[in-house]
Motif scaffolding. Structure first.
Motif, short mmCIF file in Angstrom:
data_model
loop_
_atom_site.label_atom_id
_atom_site.label_comp_id
_atom_site.label_asym_id
_atom_site.label_seq_id
_atom_site.Cartn_x
_atom_site.Cartn_y
_atom_site.Cartn_z
N ILE A 1 0.84 -1.20 0.00
CA ILE A 1 0.00 0.00 0.00
C ILE A 1 0.87 1.25 0.00
O ILE A 1 0.56 2.25 -0.66
CB ILE A 1 -0.95 -0.02 1.22
CG1 ILE A 1 -1.95 -1.16 1.06
CG2 ILE A 1 -1.68 1.30 1.35
CD1 ILE A 1 -2.66 -1.51 2.35
N GLY B 1 -0.05 3.96 -2.59
CA GLY B 1 -0.98 4.81 -1.84
C GLY B 1 -0.70 6.29 -1.99
O GLY B 1 -0.66 6.83 -3.10
N TYR C 1 -9.26 -5.05 5.25
CA TYR C 1 -9.19 -3.69 4.74
C TYR C 1 -8.78 -2.72 5.84
O TYR C 1 -7.86 -1.93 5.68
CB TYR C 1 -10.55 -3.29 4.15
CG TYR C 1 -10.55 -1.90 3.57
CD1 TYR C 1 -9.95 -1.66 2.34
CD2 TYR C 1 -11.13 -0.83 4.24
CE1 TYR C 1 -9.94 -0.37 1.80
CE2 TYR C 1 -11.13 0.44 3.71
CZ TYR C 1 -10.54 0.66 2.49
OH TYR C 1 -10.51 1.92 1.95
N PHE C 2 -9.47 -2.84 6.97
CA PHE C 2 -9.17 -1.91 8.06
C PHE C 2 -7.85 -2.25 8.73
O PHE C 2 -7.08 -1.37 9.12
CB PHE C 2 -10.33 -1.88 9.05
CG PHE C 2 -11.58 -1.35 8.42
CD1 PHE C 2 -11.74 0.02 8.24
CD2 PHE C 2 -12.57 -2.20 7.96
CE1 PHE C 2 -12.87 0.52 7.61
CE2 PHE C 2 -13.70 -1.71 7.33
CZ PHE C 2 -13.86 -0.35 7.15
N ASN D 1 -5.28 -3.58 7.25
CA ASN D 1 -4.20 -3.14 6.37
C ASN D 1 -4.03 -1.64 6.39
O ASN D 1 -2.92 -1.13 6.35
CB ASN D 1 -4.48 -3.58 4.93
CG ASN D 1 -4.40 -5.09 4.79
OD1 ASN D 1 -3.76 -5.75 5.59
ND2 ASN D 1 -5.06 -5.62 3.78
N LEU D 2 -5.17 -0.95 6.44
CA LEU D 2 -5.12 0.51 6.52
C LEU D 2 -4.38 0.91 7.80
O LEU D 2 -3.52 1.80 7.79
CB LEU D 2 -6.54 1.06 6.52
CG LEU D 2 -6.76 2.44 5.91
CD1 LEU D 2 -6.22 2.52 4.50
CD2 LEU D 2 -8.27 2.75 5.91
N TYR E 1 -0.73 0.14 7.46
CA TYR E 1 -0.11 1.18 6.62
C TYR E 1 0.20 2.41 7.45
O TYR E 1 1.31 2.95 7.41
CB TYR E 1 -1.08 1.51 5.48
CG TYR E 1 -0.67 2.65 4.57
CD1 TYR E 1 0.60 2.70 4.01
CD2 TYR E 1 -1.58 3.64 4.24
CE1 TYR E 1 0.96 3.74 3.16
CE2 TYR E 1 -1.24 4.68 3.38
CZ TYR E 1 0.04 4.73 2.84
OH TYR E 1 0.38 5.75 2.01
N ALA E 2 -0.79 2.84 8.25
CA ALA E 2 -0.59 4.04 9.07
C ALA E 2 0.54 3.83 10.06
O ALA E 2 1.39 4.71 10.25
CB ALA E 2 -1.88 4.40 9.79
N THR F 1 -6.07 6.51 -2.88
CA THR F 1 -5.33 5.72 -1.89
C THR F 1 -6.26 4.71 -1.22
O THR F 1 -5.93 3.53 -1.11
CB THR F 1 -4.72 6.66 -0.83
OG1 THR F 1 -3.84 7.57 -1.50
CG2 THR F 1 -3.93 5.88 0.20
N LEU F 2 -7.44 5.17 -0.82
CA LEU F 2 -8.38 4.26 -0.17
C LEU F 2 -8.79 3.14 -1.11
O LEU F 2 -8.93 1.98 -0.71
CB LEU F 2 -9.61 5.03 0.32
CG LEU F 2 -9.32 6.04 1.44
CD1 LEU F 2 -10.57 6.81 1.81
CD2 LEU F 2 -8.76 5.33 2.66
N VAL G 1 -6.01 0.58 -1.52
CA VAL G 1 -5.97 -0.32 -0.37
C VAL G 1 -6.99 -1.44 -0.57
O VAL G 1 -6.69 -2.62 -0.36
CB VAL G 1 -6.26 0.45 0.94
CG1 VAL G 1 -6.32 -0.52 2.12
CG2 VAL G 1 -5.20 1.50 1.19
N THR H 1 -6.01 -5.26 -1.06
CA THR H 1 -6.51 -6.18 -0.05
C THR H 1 -7.28 -7.32 -0.69
O THR H 1 -7.11 -8.49 -0.34
CB THR H 1 -7.42 -5.44 0.95
OG1 THR H 1 -6.70 -4.35 1.50
CG2 THR H 1 -7.87 -6.36 2.06
#
Lengths: 137, 560
Positions: free
Chosen positions: B205, B209, B350-351, B353-354, B357-358, B419-420, B423, B427
């Motif tokens: 990502i 991203g 999804y969440f 991985n997000l 990423y953060a 970006t979203l 992801v 994913t």
């Protein structure tokens, strides 16, 4: 016989449009009908005008000058297109229909063997428009 | 307007346009913008012969970029064994020794964009306070997404998460010289399946991203601002006006524009050639034919022909429609994979991985003192150079379709939304493939060649023949949408920023692109020239850094 003349103008090539402008002026005066000058510009800055407003102003000036010169009623109708070189004849045909013009006077280049490469806008308008089209060579 | 008749008729014409909304009137007055006063006349250096049969090209930019393209093709074809190592060595040297520069610059671009979203400058509208958007959200977004990411999503969506997952699982290995020999991102996660999956997705990502879109956004914003608000021509050099002043209309500007044409045509042509190889491998895998030189040439010709049809129909009638078809197809495939794949895992993934990423973003984007040198130079720096070498093309295309948006709206759509979506895409595709390995023990996708991994993964899902077919069509359509927008952009740059040059000129560029791809495919040298195109990432990084300064200056000077 006619009610309204539409004249597509390319503000970047006024030199070659003079004969068409004169023809349109004469016809309008003879029949006592108004002329609409239609110009199509892109949305990005160009040699003719750097903003759509500037383009509109120049087109209005042209209409005013033509009205003065031929003693006719003239209006300007500036249009924008994101991609004028591809859309021009489509935009013009739509303008003819929606502005209710029944005669189009436009300049076009003489037929040439290279037309298949660069089709003439006048030919395209004449082929598809329901109005009468006067092509000025 | 001295003649009263004209005045009244002008008012009448206004009324008429209000009755007939289909004819889009000129958005009258668009409000105050800071128009830059310059003596330069757009098209003054152009060669435009006569009205009857005119070509409208910028003499210097067109001539020199055409000559440079020809020279490089002849050079690459004739002296393949000599130049190929030079080009690849140049790229490798850049990504190894200047990796910190690419990473640092990438961070600057992202931070600038994020900063502008929250700053009061975000309120400024491209095209003036009263400008209205040329395109609705759907058409606008489809076009920028189709041009920006395109084909890479198809090939790397499955392979990149799997690759990072595997290297993370492998953990760290140190060579005799004390340098790490593994390719794992950061410290890896040896033997820890869940952690490896998260780290692999975070790394993927990271590459797809905020950073790539930040790069595009900088170029696009600079061009849109200087063109729509300042009245300069839509060409890359305009962003340099704050630095060079009127000298941008001379050689400093010529060089920037020539470089942009060069990078774009070689980036597109080599991608087209390599993509044709990959697509034909896909054809061969699915239908058992196509992987011959003849098959690939036919593919390139078909793609070029479709792109030609699209550009001749123009932005509205061709490019936009095709981009929407493209996005609809991609959405269809995505929804299908989510529905029949491990739906719940994708949803929670999804969440997760997000979040991963953060959490990993600061470490992954750190330009200095990195221990995972293979990952940084082999993956990240290479990607950054690649995105940056594409940025003149994608950025200029995005600028072309973004008039009428506020800076904030623009950055939200160019930076945050893609970006979203990236992801989600990664994913769904990567997550499904990893889950096939982890949960089902299916290693077909893992073991397949890069270009076949997507199809191997789809093969395990229901309706494989249909989805694989959609997949291959999508590969082709992604190519067409890159090729058509690329030809529009090259034509505009080579015409000195004019968008109303004769249509035949864009046809010329699209054909050149196809011919270059065919020549390199048959004669060899695709990889070498792609390395060359990626190397242009270095000069453009400097160009982009200057553009950052120009954006801030330009926005501050806008009336608020």
């Amino acid at each position: 016989m006619y009610r309204k003349i539409l004249v597509p103008v390319d503000l970047g090539h006024l030199d070659v449009l003079q004969k068409a402008l004169a023809t349109a002026g004469d016809l309008a005066k003879h029949h006592g009908i108004p002329v609409i000058y239609v110009g199509v510009t892109g949305t990005v800055p160009d040699a003719v005008a750097r903003t759509p407003q500037e383009f509109a102003r120049k087109l209005h000036d042209l209409a005013a000058a033509e009205a003065e010169r031929h003693g006719i009623t003239a209006t300007a109708h500036p249009l924008t297109s994101p991609d004028p070189s591809a859309d021009l004849s489509r935009v013009l045909r739509r303008a003819v229909r929606e502005l209710g013009a029944d005669l189009v006077v436009m300049a076009s280049h003489p037929p040439s063997p290279l037309d298949w490469l660069m089709p003439s806008q006048g030919g395209s308008v004449a082929e598809h428009s329901e109005a009468s089209v006067f092509i000025v060579r | 307007m001295s003649d009263p008749r004209v005045d009244s008729d002008a008012a009448e014409a206004q009324d008429q346009t209000e009755d007939t909304p289909e004819v889009e009137p000129i958005p009258e007055p668009e409000g105050d913008t800071e128009i830059i006063e310059t003596d330069f006349e757009i098209g003054q250096d152009n060669f435009a012969k006569s009205w009857t049969l005119s070509f409208d090209i910028h003499q210097v930019v067109f001539t020199w970029s055409a000559l440079a393209i020809l020279a490089f093709i002849i050079l690459t074809l004739a002296l393949q064994d000599e130049v190929a190592p030079i080009f690849t060595a140049m790229r490798d040297w850049l990504t190894t020794n200047l990796d910190w520069f690419f990473l640092l610059s990438g961070n600057i671009f992202v931070l600038l964009c994020l900063g502008l979203i929250v700053s009061p400058l975000g309120k400024i509208r491209l095209g003036g306070p009263d400008a209205t958007p040329d395109y609705g959200y759907m058409g606008w977004f489809s076009m920028l997404f189709a041009a920006g990411m395109g084909i890479g999503l198809m090939f790397f969506g499955v392979s990149e998460p799997m690759s990072h997952y595997a290297s993370s699982m492998g953990g760290i290995s140190v060579g005799e010289d004390g340098l790490r020999t593994d390719w794992a991102p950061l410290g890896g996660a040896e033997g820890d399946q869940a952690a490896s999956e998260r780290l692999g997705m975070a790394a993927t990502i990271f590459h797809w991203g905020l950073h790539p879109w930040g790069i595009y956004a900088v170029v696009a914003l600079a061009l849109a601002l200087f063109s729509y608000n300042k009245g300069l021509p839509l060409t890359l050099r305009s962003a340099f006006y704050p630095i060079f002043g009127d000298r941008v209309w001379g050689w400093p500007g010529h060089i920037i524009d020539i470089l942009a044409v060069f990078a774009t045509i070689f980036g597109l042509a080599t991608s087209l050639g390599i993509g044709a190889q990959q697509a034909s491998a896909g054809f061969d895998y699915l239908f058992g034919f196509g992987a011959t030189d003849f098959g690939m040439v036919v593919l390139i010709i078909l793609i070029t022909a479709a792109a030609l049809a699209s550009i001749v129909r123009g932005l509205d009638g061709g490019v936009k429609v095709l981009s929407e078809v493209n996005i609809a197809l991609a959405a269809l495939l995505l929804v299908f994979i989510i529905a029949v794949g491990p739906t719940w895992d994708i949803f929670t993934g999804y969440f997760a991985n997000l979040g991963a990423y953060a959490v990993n973003l600061p470490a992954l984007s750190m330009p200095f003192a990195r221990e995972d040198s293979n990952f940084v130079s082999g993956w990240t720096a290479f990607y950054w150079a690649w995105w940056i070498s594409w940025s003149p093309f994608v950025g200029m295309f995005i600028a072309r379709v973004s008039r009428g948006r506020t800076v904030r709206e623009f950055l939200f759509a160019v930076l945050i939304v893609p970006t979203l979506l990236s992801v989600l895409w990664m994913t769904a595709l990567g997550g499904t493939a990893i889950s096939q390995v982890v949960n089902d023990g299916f290693t077909g996708a893992q073991d397949a060649a890069l270009e076949l991994q997507l199809f191997a993964m789809l093969g395990e899902l229901p309706l494989a023949s249909i989805t694989s077919f959609v997949g291959i069509v999508l590969v082709l359509v992604f190519f067409i949408t890159s090729s058509d927008s690329g030809s529009l952009v090259i034509d505009t740059i080579a015409a000195g920023g004019k968008i109303n040059a004769p249509v035949v000129q864009r046809v010329f560029w699209a054909i050149v692109e196809g011919l270059v791809a065919i020549a390199l495919l048959l004669g060899g040298g695709l990889i070498a020239l792609q390395a060359m195109a990626v190397s242009t990432g270095l000069p453009f990084t400097i160009v982009l850094l200057v553009a950052c300064y120009a954006i801030v200056r330009g926005l501050l000077n806008e009336p608020r």
